[in-house]
Design a protein around this motif. Structure first.
Motif, PDB file in Angstrom:
ATOM      1  N   PHE B   3      17.439 -32.293  23.256  1.00 26.43           N
ATOM      2  CA  PHE B   3      16.638 -32.433  24.470  1.00 26.43           C
ATOM      3  C   PHE B   3      15.716 -33.647  24.360  1.00 26.43           C
ATOM      4  N   ASN B   5      12.021 -35.280  25.468  1.00 30.16           N
ATOM      5  CA  ASN B   5      10.724 -34.648  25.723  1.00 30.16           C
ATOM      6  C   ASN B   5      10.561 -34.294  27.196  1.00 30.16           C
ATOM      7  N   LEU B   8      12.447 -31.130  27.843  1.00 26.40           N
ATOM      8  CA  LEU B   8      11.724 -29.968  27.308  1.00 26.40           C
ATOM      9  C   LEU B   8      10.620 -29.541  28.264  1.00 26.40           C
ATOM     10  N   GLU B   9       9.966 -30.531  28.861  1.00 29.36           N
ATOM     11  CA  GLU B   9       8.880 -30.190  29.771  1.00 29.36           C
ATOM     12  C   GLU B   9       9.423 -29.674  31.101  1.00 29.36           C
ATOM     13  N   SER B  12      10.755 -26.207  30.545  1.00 30.97           N
ATOM     14  CA  SER B  12       9.962 -25.392  29.615  1.00 30.97           C
ATOM     15  C   SER B  12       9.889 -23.930  30.048  1.00 30.97           C
ATOM     16  N   ARG B  13       9.794 -23.677  31.346  1.00 35.18           N
ATOM     17  CA  ARG B  13       9.654 -22.277  31.783  1.00 35.18           C
ATOM     18  C   ARG B  13      10.929 -21.477  31.545  1.00 35.18           C
ATOM     19  N   ILE B  15      12.950 -22.327  28.806  1.00 37.90           N
ATOM     20  CA  ILE B  15      13.046 -22.284  27.350  1.00 37.90           C
ATOM     21  C   ILE B  15      12.092 -21.241  26.778  1.00 37.90           C
ATOM     22  N   LEU B  16      10.973 -21.053  27.452  1.00 37.05           N
ATOM     23  CA  LEU B  16      10.007 -20.054  26.988  1.00 37.05           C
ATOM     24  C   LEU B  16      10.546 -18.630  27.073  1.00 37.05           C
ATOM     25  N   THR B  22      16.472 -22.313  24.380  1.00 37.56           N
ATOM     26  CA  THR B  22      17.147 -23.612  24.407  1.00 37.56           C
ATOM     27  C   THR B  22      18.658 -23.439  24.584  1.00 37.56           C
ATOM     28  N   LYS B  26      20.814 -25.350  27.358  1.00 43.34           N
ATOM     29  CA  LYS B  26      21.928 -26.238  26.998  1.00 43.34           C
ATOM     30  C   LYS B  26      23.181 -25.867  27.784  1.00 43.34           C
TER      31      LYS B  26
END
Lengths: 86, 269
Positions: B3, B5, B8-9, B12-13, B15-16, B22, B26
Motif C-alpha cells: 500500500f 501511504n 492506507l489513509e 483506513s476505515r 483496514i481498521l 489489509t 487488497k
C-alpha cells in the motif's frame, strides 16, 4: 515497580510517531502483516492518545501486548506478539 | 502489492475493521466488477464501490442522461444532461477515486454480447430496469458461472438477492419467465421513490464487497424485500427449483436469449 526485563528479540519494527490516530493502528496492522503468528513487533509510539488507543486495539484484534518501555523522549516502545490469523 | 501511504489513509476505515483488514482491501483493489445499468441502482453502487477501492469497474449502459433520471440517478448531475451515462458515470467515479480503472461499455447488452462482456469480471451487479435485461443477465451469469447481485425497485418497494455459482436459487428459480409485457408497469409508468434506489443499490454494493472479500454470508438462498412506507425489511428463504431451466441439474436454457424490449425502452410511446 517491576523488574526491568530484557525485551524479547523483535522480528519487526515500525515507527508510528509520524502519524495520528487512527493511522497509528493502521500502520501497526500493516507491519503485523509481514510477521507470522508468534513473532514480535516493536512499535515506536507517541505518548497521549496513541498510547491509550493502540494497545487496546491490538488486544481486541487478538494480539498479545508484552511490554511498554519509556524511551525517555516522549515516545514509547510498545512490544507486541502477533496472535493467530483470523 | 504494498500500500502507498495515501492508500492506507484512504482505506483506513476498512483496514481498521478486524474482519476486513489489509487482506480485504487488497482483494478489493485487485477486483473487477461489472455494473449493468448506470441508473438508479447502479449509481450508488458504482459510487460506493469506487470509494471502496474496487480495482476496476465496468459500466454498461446504452442510454444518455435525461432530466427525469436526476431524481435518483446520483452518478449524473444537471450538467451531464445529454451525455452518455457511461461517460458521465466514469467522470463521477474518477472524481471520487482516481485509482479506479473504469471500463466503458456503451452498447446495449444483448444475448450475442453478454457472455463476452461479463467474462473479464469477478462479479456482476444488475442495476437494470426491465425484465428482459434481468433474465438475460441471470441466464448469462448462471451459464458463465459468474456471481451476481440481482435487484429491482418500483414505487416504494425494492428487492435483492445474490447468486453464487452452483448455489441456487437464481432469479429464474423465483420468477420462471418474464411477465407478459403489459402485466407489470415499468418504472416510467409506475414511479419510484428516489431514495429507494439508494437503499437497494447500496445493499447491492455491500453484497458485492462481501462476495469479493469473503466477508460474512452472502444473500444466497434468500430474497430481501424492502417496503419503505411501513419501513419493512423482510428476508425470505427461497429454494432453488429442481427443474430450473437454467441453474437446475438438467438445464434447457444453454445460451442467453433475448426477450422483447420492454415498453419503457420505447421512445415517446
Amino acid at each position: 515497580m517491576s523488574q526491568k526485563k530484557e525485551p524479547p528479540q523483535a522480528q519487526g519494527k515500525v515507527d508510528v510517531t509520524d502519524v495520528v490516530c487512527p493511522m497509528t493502528f493502521v500502520k501497526t496492522k500493516v507491519a503485523l502483516d509481514d510477521l507470522d503468528p508468534g513473532q514480535i513487533l516493536s512499535i515506536r509510539i507517541n505518548d497521549g492518545e496513541p498510547i491509550r488507543n493502540v494497545p487496546q486495539s491490538l488486544k481486541e484484534d487478538g494480539h498479545l501486548v508484552l511490554g511498554l518501555n519509556d524511551n525517555g523522549d516522549g515516545t514509547y516502545e510498545l512490544v507486541v506478539k502477533k496472535g493467530q490469523d483470523r | 502489492m504494498a500500500f502507498t501511504n495515501q492508500q492506507l489513509e484512504r482505506y483506513s476505515r476498512h483496514i481498521l475493521l478486524r474482519e476486513f483488514g489489509t487482506k480485504g482491501q487488497k482483494k478489493l483493489l485487485e477486483s473487477k466488477v461489472l455494473i449493468i445499468g448506470a441508473g438508479g441502482l447502479g449509481s450508488p453502487a458504482a459510487m460506493y464501490l469506487a470509494a471502496a477501492g474496487v480495482g476496476a469497474i465496468g459500466l454498461a449502459d446504452d442510454d444518455r442522461v435525461d432530466l427525469s433520471n436526476l431524481q435518483r440517478q446520483i452518478l449524473h448531475a444537471t450538467a451531464d444532461l445529454g451525455k452518455p451515462k457511461v461517460q458521465s458515470g466514469a467522470e463521477t467515479i474518477l472524481a471520487i477515486n482516481p485509482e479506479v480503472k473504469v471500463n466503458l461499455h456503451p452498447g446495449l447488452v444483448k444475448a450475442d454480447n453478454v457472455l463476452s462482456l461479463i467474462e473479464p469480471y469477478d462479479f456482476v451487479l444488475d442495476g437494470t430496469d426491465n425484465f428482459s435485461a434481468k433474465f438475460l443477465i441471470n441466464d448469462a451469469c448462471v451459464i458463465a458461472r459468474k456471481p451476481f447481485s440481482h435487484a429491482g425497485i418500483i414505487r416504494f418497494q425494492g428487492q435483492l438477492l445474490t447468486y453464487l455459482p452452483g448455489q441456487g436459487p437464481c432469479y429464474r428459480c423465483l420468477f420462471l419467465k418474464p411477465p407478459p409485457p403489459e402485466a407489470i408497469p415499468t418504472c416510467r409508468q409506475a414511479g419510484v421513490i428516489g431514495a429507494m434506489a439508494g437503499v437497494i443499490g447500496c445493499l447491492q454494493a455491500l453484497e458485492t464487497i462481501k462476495c469479493l472479500t469473503g466477508l460474512g454470508k452472502p444473500l444466497t438462498g434468500f430474497l430481501v424485500t424492502f417496503e419503505a412506507l411501513g419501513m419493512d425489511f423482510r428476508k425470505i428463504k427461497v429454494p432453488a427449483r429442481a427443474d430450473c431451466p437454467v441453474c437446475g441439474p438438467r438445464p434447457t436454457i444453454l445460451a442467453p436469449e433475448d426477450y422483447d424490449p420492454p415498453a419503457c425502452d420505447l421512445k415517446n410511446p
